[in-house]
Design an enzyme around this catalytic site. Sequence first.
Site, PDB file in Angstrom:
ATOM      1  N   ARG A 252     -53.819 -16.154  15.862  1.00 41.56           N
ATOM      2  CA  ARG A 252     -52.507 -15.987  15.202  1.00 41.56           C
ATOM      3  C   ARG A 252     -51.334 -16.387  16.090  1.00 41.56           C
ATOM      4  NH1 ARG A 252     -54.944 -11.103  13.632  1.00 41.56           N
ATOM      5  NH2 ARG A 252     -55.924 -11.306  11.603  1.00 41.56           N
TER       6      ARG A 252
ATOM      7  N   LYS B 191     -41.675 -27.313  14.690  1.00 40.45           N
ATOM      8  CA  LYS B 191     -42.425 -27.716  13.497  1.00 40.45           C
ATOM      9  C   LYS B 191     -43.749 -28.295  13.949  1.00 40.45           C
ATOM     10  CE  LYS B 191     -38.952 -29.296  10.196  1.00 40.45           C
ATOM     11  NZ  LYS B 191     -38.633 -30.480   9.380  1.00 40.45           N
TER      12      LYS B 191
ATOM     13  N   GLU C 188     -34.229 -42.511  16.366  1.00 43.78           N
ATOM     14  CA  GLU C 188     -33.923 -41.079  16.221  1.00 43.78           C
ATOM     15  C   GLU C 188     -32.730 -40.685  17.088  1.00 43.78           C
ATOM     16  OE1 GLU C 188     -35.329 -39.305  13.914  1.00 43.78           O
ATOM     17  OE2 GLU C 188     -37.336 -40.102  13.553  1.00 43.78           O
TER      18      GLU C 188
ATOM     19  N   LYS D  16     -30.327 -31.422  18.665  1.00 40.70           N
ATOM     20  CA  LYS D  16     -31.492 -30.856  17.970  1.00 40.70           C
ATOM     21  C   LYS D  16     -31.556 -29.351  18.193  1.00 40.70           C
ATOM     22  CE  LYS D  16     -35.597 -30.975  15.859  1.00 40.70           C
ATOM     23  NZ  LYS D  16     -36.805 -31.776  15.719  1.00 40.70           N
TER      24      LYS D  16
ATOM     25  N   GLU E 280     -35.156 -24.632   8.323  1.00 35.86           N
ATOM     26  CA  GLU E 280     -34.695 -25.717   7.452  1.00 35.86           C
ATOM     27  C   GLU E 280     -34.286 -25.245   6.057  1.00 35.86           C
ATOM     28  OE1 GLU E 280     -36.684 -29.441   8.140  1.00 35.86           O
ATOM     29  OE2 GLU E 280     -36.179 -30.135   6.133  1.00 35.86           O
TER      30      GLU E 280
ATOM     31  N   ARG F  86     -30.464 -27.969   8.952  1.00 35.06           N
ATOM     32  CA  ARG F  86     -31.551 -28.746   9.582  1.00 35.06           C
ATOM     33  C   ARG F  86     -31.977 -29.938   8.711  1.00 35.06           C
ATOM     34  NH1 ARG F  86     -36.835 -26.314  12.925  1.00 35.06           N
ATOM     35  NH2 ARG F  86     -37.573 -28.350  13.606  1.00 35.06           N
TER      36      ARG F  86
ATOM     37  N   ASN G 210     -32.843 -35.206   8.365  1.00 34.12           N
ATOM     38  CA  ASN G 210     -33.660 -36.117   7.558  1.00 34.12           C
ATOM     39  C   ASN G 210     -32.876 -37.344   7.101  1.00 34.12           C
ATOM     40  OD1 ASN G 210     -36.080 -34.581   7.581  1.00 34.12           O
ATOM     41  ND2 ASN G 210     -35.096 -33.136   6.197  1.00 34.12           N
TER      42      ASN G 210
ATOM     43  N   HIS H 282     -34.642 -40.450   6.178  1.00 34.36           N
ATOM     44  CA  HIS H 282     -36.076 -40.162   6.112  1.00 34.36           C
ATOM     45  C   HIS H 282     -36.663 -40.254   4.706  1.00 34.36           C
ATOM     46  CE1 HIS H 282     -35.561 -39.050  10.228  1.00 34.36           C
ATOM     47  NE2 HIS H 282     -36.801 -38.643  10.355  1.00 34.36           N
TER      48      HIS H 282
ATOM     49  N   HIS I  83     -39.741 -42.446   4.562  1.00 31.60           N
ATOM     50  CA  HIS I  83     -41.075 -41.949   4.178  1.00 31.60           C
ATOM     51  C   HIS I  83     -41.642 -42.756   3.024  1.00 31.60           C
ATOM     52  CE1 HIS I  83     -40.937 -37.663   6.039  1.00 31.60           C
ATOM     53  NE2 HIS I  83     -41.529 -38.541   6.830  1.00 31.60           N
TER      54      HIS I  83
ATOM     55  N   HIS J 255     -42.866 -44.959  12.285  1.00 31.38           N
ATOM     56  CA  HIS J 255     -41.976 -43.960  11.677  1.00 31.38           C
ATOM     57  C   HIS J 255     -40.496 -44.239  12.035  1.00 31.38           C
ATOM     58  CE1 HIS J 255     -40.509 -40.124  10.275  1.00 31.38           C
ATOM     59  NE2 HIS J 255     -39.994 -39.887  11.459  1.00 31.38           N
TER      60      HIS J 255
HETATM   61  N1  LIG Z   1     -42.547 -31.813  14.591  1.00 27.75           N
HETATM   62  C1  LIG Z   1     -41.451 -32.481  14.345  1.00 27.75           C
HETATM   63  O1  LIG Z   1     -40.361 -31.924  14.269  1.00 27.75           O
HETATM   64  C2  LIG Z   1     -41.550 -33.957  14.207  1.00 27.75           C
HETATM   65  C3  LIG Z   1     -40.387 -34.730  14.208  1.00 27.75           C
HETATM   66  C4  LIG Z   1     -40.525 -36.108  14.157  1.00 27.75           C
HETATM   67  C5  LIG Z   1     -41.778 -36.697  14.079  1.00 27.75           C
HETATM   68  N2  LIG Z   1     -42.880 -35.903  14.065  1.00 27.75           N
HETATM   69  C6  LIG Z   1     -44.223 -36.478  14.031  1.00 27.75           C
HETATM   70  O2  LIG Z   1     -44.400 -37.246  15.206  1.00 27.75           O
HETATM   71  C7  LIG Z   1     -45.360 -38.267  14.955  1.00 27.75           C
HETATM   72  C8  LIG Z   1     -44.860 -39.554  15.557  1.00 27.75           C
HETATM   73  O3  LIG Z   1     -44.709 -39.379  16.936  1.00 27.75           O
HETATM   74  P1  LIG Z   1     -44.717 -40.602  17.960  1.00 27.75           P
HETATM   75  O4  LIG Z   1     -43.802 -41.651  17.458  1.00 27.75           O
HETATM   76  O5  LIG Z   1     -44.533 -40.044  19.293  1.00 27.75           O
HETATM   77  O6  LIG Z   1     -46.184 -41.204  17.720  1.00 27.75           O
HETATM   78  P2  LIG Z   1     -47.573 -41.086  18.514  1.00 27.75           P
HETATM   79  O7  LIG Z   1     -47.811 -39.742  18.999  1.00 27.75           O
HETATM   80  O8  LIG Z   1     -48.579 -41.707  17.605  1.00 27.75           O
HETATM   81  O9  LIG Z   1     -47.336 -42.054  19.768  1.00 27.75           O
HETATM   82  C9  LIG Z   1     -47.088 -43.430  19.537  1.00 27.75           C
HETATM   83  C10 LIG Z   1     -48.069 -44.304  20.325  1.00 27.75           C
HETATM   84  O10 LIG Z   1     -47.693 -44.308  21.693  1.00 27.75           O
HETATM   85  C11 LIG Z   1     -48.808 -43.962  22.519  1.00 27.75           C
HETATM   86  N3  LIG Z   1     -48.224 -43.301  23.688  1.00 27.75           N
HETATM   87  C12 LIG Z   1     -47.638 -42.081  23.739  1.00 27.75           C
HETATM   88  N4  LIG Z   1     -47.078 -41.897  24.938  1.00 27.75           N
HETATM   89  C13 LIG Z   1     -47.337 -42.981  25.675  1.00 27.75           C
HETATM   90  C14 LIG Z   1     -47.005 -43.381  26.990  1.00 27.75           C
HETATM   91  N5  LIG Z   1     -46.237 -42.631  27.788  1.00 27.75           N
HETATM   92  N6  LIG Z   1     -47.479 -44.572  27.442  1.00 27.75           N
HETATM   93  C15 LIG Z   1     -48.215 -45.376  26.624  1.00 27.75           C
HETATM   94  N7  LIG Z   1     -48.521 -45.078  25.360  1.00 27.75           N
HETATM   95  C16 LIG Z   1     -48.082 -43.889  24.884  1.00 27.75           C
HETATM   96  C17 LIG Z   1     -49.682 -43.117  21.640  1.00 27.75           C
HETATM   97  O11 LIG Z   1     -51.013 -43.127  22.063  1.00 27.75           O
HETATM   98  C18 LIG Z   1     -49.516 -43.827  20.287  1.00 27.75           C
HETATM   99  O12 LIG Z   1     -50.351 -44.942  20.235  1.00 27.75           O
HETATM  100  C19 LIG Z   1     -45.579 -38.297  13.471  1.00 27.75           C
HETATM  101  O13 LIG Z   1     -46.812 -37.702  13.156  1.00 27.75           O
HETATM  102  C20 LIG Z   1     -44.446 -37.453  12.908  1.00 27.75           C
HETATM  103  O14 LIG Z   1     -44.786 -36.805  11.713  1.00 27.75           O
HETATM  104  C21 LIG Z   1     -42.791 -34.553  14.136  1.00 27.75           C
END
Ligand SMILES: NC(=O)c1ccc[n+]([C@@H]2O[C@H](COP(=O)([O-])OP(=O)(O)OC[C@H]3O[C@@H](n4cnc5c(N)ncnc54)[C@H](O)[C@@H]3O)[C@@H](O)[C@H]2O)c1
Length: 357
Positions: A118, A140, A182, A224, A234, A238, A242, A245, A249, A262
């Site tokens: 939990r 999140k 972003e 943020k 949210e 918050r 978006n 977005h 999306h 993304h």
């Molecule tokens: N929780 C939240 O508030 C929130 C907000 C925005 C996005 N997200 C989520 O985040 C995800 C996208 O995140 P992202 O863009 O970081 O994608 P990701 O985690 O897929 O990373 C992008 C790519 O970069 C590579 N990588 C990461 N760090 C590296 C480094 N230092 N050197 C070399 N390669 C590296 C990864 O292996 C991957 O291939 C989505 O699933 C999205 O839904 C969540």
Amino acid sequence: MRTLHVELGSRRYPISIGSGLLHQPGVLERLARGRHALIVTDRNVAGAWLEPVREALDGKHLQMVVLPPGEQEKTLARFGEVIAALAELGASRDATVFALGGGVVGDLAGFAAACWMRGVRFVQLPTTLLAMVDSSVGGKTAVDLPNGKNLVGAFHQPAAVVIDIDTLSTLPDRELSAGLAEVIKYGAIFDVGFISWLERNIEALRNRDPIALTEAIARSCRYKAGVVQRDEQEQGERMLLNFGHTFGHAIETEQGFDGLLHGEAVAVGMVLAARLAAQLKRAPAADAERLQVLLRRAGLPVAPPAGLDPEALLARMKLDKKAVSGLLRLILWRGIGKADIVRDVQPEAILRVLNPS
Ligand SMILES: NC(=O)c1ccc[n+]([C@@H]2O[C@H](COP(=O)([O-])OP(=O)(O)OC[C@H]3O[C@@H](n4cnc5c(N)ncnc54)[C@H](O)[C@@H]3O)[C@@H](O)[C@H]2O)c1
């Protein structure tokens, strides 16, 4: 090192930003309470950045999960693997889960930490610019289902966020630009002064100048953190995050998550939202143009990919989580730095920006 805090009462936590933090003695050790620690990462990140984290946690009962990279791995099945690793470790309630990677690793590991017994301690070690400025802050967590992104998840705040900007040295250029989308978003929503700063510093950021990166990350985290403090779950403000977005999306989903990244889809979405605001006479068209120029300079696309059907995109937008009772709810602006929630956008107006000819 710069430190700021997310002020959430007893769940207050620090965001540390600096160069070489993963190698700095004491930084990670101090964050691992209890006997057990689990590191979750992906293969791309592990090669360059797992070793210092593993070494720092050497004194703990330690387990590691190295996932294949990519959004397609943010699944219930991978979540199950992380939970199984915690079980194998015999992790107790005072265990700490470390998420070393981008948003995919952070969301997945965070959700596992939210669910194990939990909820156990969870530390974000973001390694993409997107994760540093957005997903690692705010609590999140989620995994995707075949039916849609982020459908199963929980709010679970980290105990700390440690941003080592050196990790960006191995990040591909395209991923860096996706993170810049972003960063630019915060200026677009909240602060025209930040947009001016970004216009002056965009080349330095793309060249990974550490001073410019630290400043951009710290300012983004401050925006943020502020929003999360005022509206953790949210219910209102918050939602402004978006901006771009709902369009973005729709593009990502229509491409089967196999086209734009993304951040790239968000860049296109912000331009479309800004154009829509201009068309509805809510905001000056010149502001949409200014945003578009900056995004292009950041290495980002500013128009939907060829071949996407506007009607299909509109249908996707109507399914968005933010839509209420079939009415489209969009984040628009009154100009740079002044975003707000608009509840009754007519579908015809959206089709006009998706069909610019
Ligand atoms: N929780 C939240 O508030 C929130 C907000 C925005 C996005 N997200 C989520 O985040 C995800 C996208 O995140 P992202 O863009 O970081 O994608 P990701 O985690 O897929 O990373 C992008 C790519 O970069 C590579 N990588 C990461 N760090 C590296 C480094 N230092 N050197 C070399 N390669 C590296 C990864 O292996 C991957 O291939 C989505 O699933 C999205 O839904 C969540």
